[in-house]
Design an enzyme around this catalytic site. Sequence first.
Site, short mmCIF file in Angstrom:
data_model
loop_
_atom_site.label_atom_id
_atom_site.label_comp_id
_atom_site.label_asym_id
_atom_site.label_seq_id
_atom_site.Cartn_x
_atom_site.Cartn_y
_atom_site.Cartn_z
N GLN A 79 1.00 8.05 10.87
CA GLN A 79 0.08 7.73 10.44
C GLN A 79 -0.72 6.26 10.41
O GLN A 79 -2.03 6.05 10.78
CB GLN A 79 0.41 7.13 8.43
CG GLN A 79 0.18 8.36 7.75
CD GLN A 79 0.87 7.89 6.51
OE1 GLN A 79 0.39 7.36 5.81
NE2 GLN A 79 1.35 9.08 5.72
N HIS A 141 0.67 4.50 5.02
CA HIS A 141 0.07 4.30 3.87
C HIS A 141 -0.80 2.55 3.95
O HIS A 141 -0.07 1.70 3.41
CB HIS A 141 1.41 4.04 2.76
CG HIS A 141 2.06 5.21 1.84
ND1 HIS A 141 2.00 4.97 0.65
CD2 HIS A 141 1.69 6.31 2.29
CE1 HIS A 141 2.35 7.06 -0.05
NE2 HIS A 141 1.69 7.03 1.60
N GLU A 235 -5.80 10.82 -7.46
CA GLU A 235 -6.84 9.78 -8.03
C GLU A 235 -8.47 9.94 -7.89
O GLU A 235 -8.21 8.85 -6.92
CB GLU A 235 -6.48 8.40 -8.79
CG GLU A 235 -4.50 8.52 -9.62
CD GLU A 235 -4.38 6.71 -9.91
OE1 GLU A 235 -3.55 7.07 -10.17
OE2 GLU A 235 -4.83 5.76 -9.86
N TYR A 245 -4.84 -0.68 -11.75
CA TYR A 245 -4.95 0.64 -11.46
C TYR A 245 -3.53 1.84 -11.69
O TYR A 245 -3.60 2.49 -11.37
CB TYR A 245 -6.51 0.89 -9.90
CG TYR A 245 -7.91 1.11 -11.09
CD1 TYR A 245 -8.35 1.33 -11.32
CD2 TYR A 245 -7.70 -0.13 -9.92
CE1 TYR A 245 -9.44 1.38 -11.22
CE2 TYR A 245 -8.69 -0.45 -10.52
CZ TYR A 245 -10.18 -0.38 -10.93
OH TYR A 245 -10.95 -0.86 -11.42
N TYR A 256 8.61 12.42 -4.45
CA TYR A 256 9.00 13.73 -2.87
C TYR A 256 10.28 14.89 -3.23
O TYR A 256 9.93 15.40 -3.25
CB TYR A 256 8.16 13.49 -1.60
CG TYR A 256 6.90 13.20 -1.80
CD1 TYR A 256 6.17 13.64 -1.30
CD2 TYR A 256 6.86 11.91 -1.42
CE1 TYR A 256 4.89 13.67 -1.06
CE2 TYR A 256 5.25 11.00 -1.19
CZ TYR A 256 4.66 11.96 -0.90
OH TYR A 256 3.64 11.67 -0.97
#
Length: 362
Positions: A79, A141, A235, A245, A256
Site C-alpha cells: 500500500q 495503513h 467509519e 475516535y 480478518y
Amino acid sequence: MARIAVLFSLILMCCTLRAQPLAVETHVDGLEHPWSMVFLPDGRALVTERPGRLRVIAANGRLVEAPVAGTPEVYADSQGGLMGLALHPDYAENGWIYMTLAHGTAQANATRVVRGRLEEGAWTANEVLFTAQPFKDTPVHYGGRMAFLPDGTLLVSVGDGFDYREHAQRLDSHLGKIIRIHDDGSVPADNPFRSREDALPEIFSLGHRNPQGLVVEPGTGHIWSHEHGPRGGDELNLIRAGNNYGWPVVTQGVDYSGARVTPYTTRPGMIDPVHGWTPSIAPAGMGQYHGSLFSEWQGDLLVASLVEKTVRRVAIENGEVVGDAPLGLELEHRLRDVRVGPDGALYVLTDEKSGQIIRISY
C-alpha cells in the site's frame, strides 16, 4: 422521526439516480495505481501513481508521456508509495504543491509530507515538512490524505501501520492519528496536545485505523474523515480537535481471522462514528460536491470504495447523515479516489496496474 427522515432522504436519492442516467467514460488511461488528483488553475491536472510517479494531464485531457522529473524517492511496496496531493490555498500566488508518500525501507518506513513546485516539467524546491514517528516495519495503513483548514493549517491523516494498532491510543506516536501543521511544517500553538510533555505536538485527533478520506466542508468548517474498519466497521467521522475516535478499543468490525478486536462498540470518552458500513466497503477516497452539473448533489459527500467498487453519495445536513446510496456505476474496478472537476463532473481513479481516470457526467 430521525430514522423516517433518513429513509425518506434515501428514497429521494435513489429516485433521483434512476431518473437521470449517468454517463461513464474513460477520461485517461495508461496509469499505474493512480492514487490522488488535483486540478490546476490553468486547466491541467496532476495525478500521483503509487509506484512513485507524478503525472501531468494537459488541458486537452491528454496524459503527458514523461512523468514529472525530480520527485522525491518513495518506499513503494504493497500500500506504500506516492499517495496524496493537495494545492496550497494560495497556489496561484506561491505555486506550492503538497504530497504524501511512504518514506524509508522495509524495516523502517513512515508517512511523510513534502511540498514543492512544478516548473517546466520538473519538481523543484522540495521541502520535507513532516515525517510520522515512530518508523514501522509494515508496508500498509499509511493514511496519506490531506486537507487545508480555513485558517491555512494543513490536516494529514496517518494510519496505524496495521501491526501497531495500539499506537492509535498513544499520544507519543503519530500512528492512527490526524495531525495538524502549518503550511511550512511548523506546529500550531493551539493544537490540542501542544502543551503536554507526554504528547507529540502535531496530533489533532486520535483513535483512527486507516483514514483515507479527508474533507473540510466550506462554510461550516466541518472536518469529515472516513477510515477502513477491519471486517466491517468502516467509519465516517466528524473530526474535532482533541477527540478520541476509539480504535482499537471501540469498533463495529471484527478481525480478518473472524476474532473479536474488542468487546466494545462504544465507550465513554470516545466518539462514535456519524455513519458506518458493515459489511466493509473499504472507503478509499472522498470528495464533496460543489458544482453546477449535479445541482441536486450540492454539499453531498462522495465516497470511493475499493471493495464495493462504486461511489457512494452521502447526503449530510448540519453535521448529520440523512442519506446514503451508491451511484450505480456498474464498474468492475477498485476505486481509489473521487474528485470534482472544474466542469462539475466526477473524476474517479481506479486502483489497478492498468489504471484509469473515469469521468462521470449526465
